[in-house]
Design a protein around this motif. Structure first.
Motif, mmCIF file in Angstrom:
data_model
loop_
_atom_site.group_PDB
_atom_site.id
_atom_site.type_symbol
_atom_site.label_atom_id
_atom_site.label_comp_id
_atom_site.label_asym_id
_atom_site.label_seq_id
_atom_site.Cartn_x
_atom_site.Cartn_y
_atom_site.Cartn_z
ATOM 1 N N SER A 228 0.814 -1.209 0.000
ATOM 2 C CA SER A 228 0.000 0.000 0.000
ATOM 3 C C SER A 228 0.854 1.269 0.000
ATOM 4 O O SER A 228 0.403 2.312 -0.454
ATOM 5 C CB SER A 228 -0.976 -0.011 1.172
ATOM 6 O OG SER A 228 -0.274 0.127 2.372
ATOM 7 N N ARG A 322 -12.050 -3.208 3.069
ATOM 8 C CA ARG A 322 -10.634 -3.017 2.750
ATOM 9 C C ARG A 322 -10.281 -1.537 2.874
ATOM 10 O O ARG A 322 -9.264 -1.157 3.441
ATOM 11 C CB ARG A 322 -10.380 -3.536 1.324
ATOM 12 C CG ARG A 322 -9.045 -3.208 0.756
ATOM 13 C CD ARG A 322 -8.252 -4.457 0.352
ATOM 14 N NE ARG A 322 -6.836 -4.196 0.507
ATOM 15 C CZ ARG A 322 -5.968 -4.188 -0.505
ATOM 16 N NH1 ARG A 322 -6.370 -4.463 -1.719
ATOM 17 N NH2 ARG A 322 -4.702 -3.922 -0.287
ATOM 18 N N GLU A 326 -7.621 0.491 5.660
ATOM 19 C CA GLU A 326 -6.352 0.822 5.027
ATOM 20 C C GLU A 326 -5.712 2.049 5.699
ATOM 21 O O GLU A 326 -6.377 3.027 6.002
ATOM 22 C CB GLU A 326 -6.583 1.076 3.536
ATOM 23 C CG GLU A 326 -5.394 1.591 2.784
ATOM 24 C CD GLU A 326 -4.131 0.786 3.016
ATOM 25 O OE1 GLU A 326 -4.191 -0.443 3.086
ATOM 26 O OE2 GLU A 326 -3.062 1.409 3.168
#
Ligand SMILES: Nc1ncnc2c1ncn2[C@@H]1O[C@H](COP(=O)(O)OP(=O)(O)OP(=O)(O)O)[C@@H](O)[C@H]1O
Ligand SMILES: [Mg+2]
Lengths: 402, 250
Positions: A228, A322, A326
């Protein structure tokens, strides 16, 4: 002989499996317990900074304040005691550093030995005073009244509009801006990702031929494997400047940038899960539709999508899940201002980003630290709810098929 | 009158030659049965007439396939409207995940019909045609999945009839049904034949003998024998046919 030794080895393996699964479950339970123990500890604290005292003149009718009131007093948003239910008397702030306005260095003493006495006298003589000082200067014969603080309440936390955990003298722990920031960014992400993801899923499942699919599918799955930070970096150098120019903003680090990045990150989840769902549409059902003269598009939106709607919903919710959890990418592109967002073009701060950014500077066991754990609990509850919804939807799907 | 015709039809799935030079004429208002062992190409042949095979990748179709004398594989043929004129019934009942009413109305709606009264009336007559009306008239809004297998299959036939096709293609329509549902559908075919041209694929010799006027026997992608049903079952001209219908292979 051989069969008994085989039995033993089977038992041994079974035992190992049992142990490892118990350890896993136990670990999960312990983590959750720890999280909630620390997080709920917040509500036995009061908002005032530890090791300090707030005192007023002993004739003052006000004897209990909330953290928010205290902050407003010291921010001079509340300037008269009558606003707090006291008599009509203007509030005079006293912080320890103000002592030199009232007393000379000699009067205080070389080693501050007369300081407690001076503070005490001030509280006695000024009727509208409110003083904030370390509790080591509080003496038994103090000629003033100590203000009591209730422990932090759920309402203060959930409805509080300000997140300022290091504020003096009272920390502000309103999570509304963080909660709203998280929800806004996630909602934006899903609004961007759902149409795109659904379109890709329809294309992959119903239109693309085998060859195209065999290239595209692994590519999309690869998207899920990119760390990420890389997304965050991409957002920072590409999307943030783009947004700044496009909307002519002072800064490009906005909720929108976070939504776009999270949307991209949620795409693989949405595409693969909803494509799998569409693939379960029985061929015979699609053929029946076509055989009745329906076009390919009519078949897709009247048969395939309704048939796989629970899978598609699950995909969307998992995508949101999700996005909500995050951390890194959002931290990098949203600007992290803890204010209640009014549009996606303002900087926002999400819950995970707050935890990641602040935990390092929060002293262990302190108020700030516990507040961050409380944020963790909230995040945990949100994702738990999401998982339960997905579970519910997919179990309903199974029921429908059987 | 000749309704359906194939002239030297060949079908290839990639390299495998599934139908070999099939030339055959099917008459209107008759029931034609296609029989033969598994994998001989019956379904492939049936699906030529509504271009259902088009959906398969790597398929190659050669020869002429005619409906009412017109080649339906000609360029410029509107496949959707071709399919509207042919109803298809599949091996397993395959109702849509919709209400009983909407299942039957589906074909009308996708063909652009919005007139509610018209749809209502057409749905009702179609369900009556398949003798299902009394069983479902009180639960038209219920999901079609709540019906029994036999009822579902009759619903699927009603669904096909609702768009008023002239041809009905049935691919083993009763193989998943109990004997009573099967005989209901066989009776239905007998009635429908007055208005429609029916082609049925079946593995059941008795069924072929009961319901069809003409029977075609396929073997390994070839048309072996095609004649009046009575003739084919009582006096087959070719030994392979004889062996198949007496159950010696297949
Ligand atoms: N989609 C496909 N791709 C490749 N080959 C196919 C496909 N469909 C059918 N075939 C092949 O074509 C041949 C004829 O198949 P078809 O389905 O027409 O047989 P059938 O007579 O209907 O058999 P059954 O009685 O088992 O339904 C078989 O050998 C089959 O393997
Ligand atoms: Mg078949």
């Amino acid at each position: 002989m051989q069969s008994s030794s085989k039995k033993f080895s089977e038992r041994f393996i079974e035992g190992l499996l049992l142990i490892s699964s118990s350890i896993t479950s136990l670990t999960v339970v312990l983590i959750v317990l720890f999280l909630f123990k620390e997080g709920l500890g917040l509500f036995s604290h009061s908002a005032i900074e530890e090791g300090n005292v707030i005192a007023v003149n002993k004739n003052n009718q006000v004897s209990v304040l909330s953290g928010e009131q205290l902050k407003n007093i010291f921010d001079q948003k509340i300037v008269n005691w009558k606003e707090l239910g006291g008599s009509n008397d203007s509030i005079i702030l006293f912080r320890l550093e103000d002592i030199s306005n009232y007393y000379s260095d000699e009067q205080i003493g070389e080693n501050f030995e007369h300081l407690p006495e001076c503070i005490s006298k001030l509280n006695d003589s000024i009727s509208g005073i409110i003083s904030f000082f370390p509790d080591k200067y509080w003496t038994k014969d103090f000629k003033g009244k100590k203000i009591e603080f209730d422990p932090i309440t759920m309402k203060e936390v959930f409805a509080g509009k300000e997140w300022f955990p290091t504020a003096h003298p009272a920390a502000q722990l309103g999570i509304a801006p963080l909660l709203l920031g998280t929800l806004w960014v996630s909602l934006g992400a899903i609004l961007l990702a759902l149409p795109l993801g659904l379109a890709s899923a329809v294309y992959l499942s119903e239109i693309a031929n085998k060859k195209v699919r065999s290239i595209l599918k692994p590519l999309i799955e690869l998207l899920a494997g990119i760390p990420s930070v890389v997304y965050g970096f991409f957002g920072l150098v590409v999307i943030v400047p783009l947004i700044q120019q496009l909307f002519n903003l002072p800064v490009g680090e906005t909720g929108l940038a976070g939504s776009i990045i999270l949307g991209i990150m949620a795409l693989p989840t949405i595409i693969t899960i909803s494509e799998d769902a569409m693939n379960t549409t029985p061929r015979a059902m699609k053929e029946a539709s076509l055989a009745l003269g329906a076009s390919k598009w009519q078949t897709i939106y009247k048969i395939v999508i309704p048939y796989s709607i629970s899978g598609i919903t699950a995909a969307a919710i998992l995508g949101i899940g999700r996005a909500i959890g995050e951390t890194m990418a959002v931290l990098m592109v949203t600007g992290n201002a803890a204010i209640i967002p009014h549009s996606l073009l303002e900087p926002v701060r999400t819950i995970p980003a707050t935890i990641a950014a602040e935990l390092g500077e929060a002293p262990a066991g302190g108020l700030h630290y516990k507040a961050l754990f409380a944020l963790g609990c909230i995040l945990f509850v949100i994702t738990l709810i999401i998982n339960l919804i997905v579970e519910f939807i997919s179990s309903r799907k199974k029921y429908q098929n059987s | 009158m000749i309704k359906l015709e194939t002239i030297n039809a060949n079908v290839y799935y990639g390299a495998s030659h599934a139908l070999k030079n099939i030339s055959m004429q099917l008459e209107s208002n008759t029931v034609t049965a296609l029989i033969g062992p598994s994998g001989c190409g019956k379904s492939t042949y049936l699906r030529l007439f509504n271009r259902m095979n088009d959906l398969i990748e790597n398929i190659r179709i050669e020869g002429e396939i005619l409906i009412d004398g017109k080649n339906i594989y000609q360029k410029g043929t509107n496949v959707d409207s071709l399919r509207k004129s042919t109803g298809m019934i599949f091996q397993k009942p395959n109702p849509f995940p919709k209400s009983i009413f909407e299942n039957v109305a589906y074909g009308l709606r996708v063909n652009g019909i919005n007139d509610a009264a018209f749809i209502q009336e057409r749905v009702e007559t179609s369900i009556q045609q398949v003798a299902l009306w009394d069983e479902v008239k009180d639960k038209l809004k219920k999901s079609a999945f709540e019906l029994s297998g036999g009822q579902q299959q009759r619903l699927c036939i009603a669904r096909a009839l609702a768009i008023q096709p002239s041809i009905i293609l049935m691919d083993e329509p009763t193989s998943a049904l109990d004997p009573i549902s099967t005989s209901k559908i066989e009776e239905l075919m007998y009635e429908l034949k007055a208005k429609y041209t029916i082609v049925i694929v079946t593995h059941n010799m008795q069924q072929a003998a009961r319901v069809s006027d003409k029977t075609a026997f396929f073997y390994l992608g070839e048309l072996i024998e095609y004649s009046q049903t009575k003739e084919l079952f009582t006096n087959p001209k070719i030994e392979k046919t004889q062996n198949y219908i007496t159950g010696r292979f297949g």
